[in-house]
Design a protein around this motif. Structure first.
Motif, short mmCIF file in Angstrom:
data_model
loop_
_atom_site.label_atom_id
_atom_site.label_comp_id
_atom_site.label_asym_id
_atom_site.label_seq_id
_atom_site.Cartn_x
_atom_site.Cartn_y
_atom_site.Cartn_z
N LYS A 86 -6.35 -2.81 1.21
CA LYS A 86 -6.81 -1.68 2.38
C LYS A 86 -7.83 -0.63 1.72
CE LYS A 86 -4.87 1.40 5.32
NZ LYS A 86 -3.54 1.87 6.21
N GLU A 87 -7.43 -0.17 0.42
CA GLU A 87 -8.45 0.85 -0.23
C GLU A 87 -9.65 0.33 -0.52
OE1 GLU A 87 -5.01 0.88 -0.84
OE2 GLU A 87 -4.71 2.64 0.57
N LEU A 143 -10.18 -1.62 4.77
CA LEU A 143 -9.81 -2.21 5.90
C LEU A 143 -9.26 -1.53 6.97
CD1 LEU A 143 -8.18 -5.36 4.20
CD2 LEU A 143 -10.61 -5.31 5.01
N ASP A 144 -9.42 -1.79 8.35
CA ASP A 144 -8.80 -1.06 9.39
C ASP A 144 -7.95 -2.33 10.10
OD1 ASP A 144 -10.59 -2.10 10.96
OD2 ASP A 144 -11.71 -0.32 11.28
N SER A 145 -7.53 -2.31 11.12
CA SER A 145 -6.58 -3.28 11.86
C SER A 145 -7.83 -4.34 12.18
CB SER A 145 -5.90 -2.60 12.97
OG SER A 145 -6.89 -2.00 14.00
N TYR A 172 -8.79 -6.71 9.33
CA TYR A 172 -7.67 -7.48 8.83
C TYR A 172 -7.73 -8.86 9.85
CZ TYR A 172 -4.88 -4.64 5.66
OH TYR A 172 -4.52 -4.18 4.57
#
Length: 72
Positions: free
Chosen positions: A19-20, A24-26, A29
């Motif tokens: 994520k970091e 990444l955001d939804s 993904y």
């Protein structure tokens, strides 16, 4: 990963968090799932990502799925 998510390759280390590091955001993904499916030839359940925290987790998941598909 570096090209798709515009990340410096040196930032992609086994301990780096998905994520970091990849920011990444939804929607990202979903893009990552599509990339896995098109590059490695197996379907990914979105809930599988709940256990993936680091790049190593991601790598291990892909490697295990590839091994399972080969031996199945």
């Amino acid at each position: 990963m570096a090209e798709d998510f515009e990340v410096e390759p040196s930032a992609i280390t086994p301990q780096a968090t998905l994520k970091e590091t990849l920011d990444l955001d939804s929607l990202d993904y979903i893009d990552l799932i599509v990339a896995i499916e098109s590059n490695f030839g197996f379907k990914v359940k979105p809930e599988d990502f709940q256990t993936m925290i680091t790049i190593k987790d991601f790598y291990d998941y892909v490697a295990n799925r590839l091994e399972t598909n080969i031996t199945a």
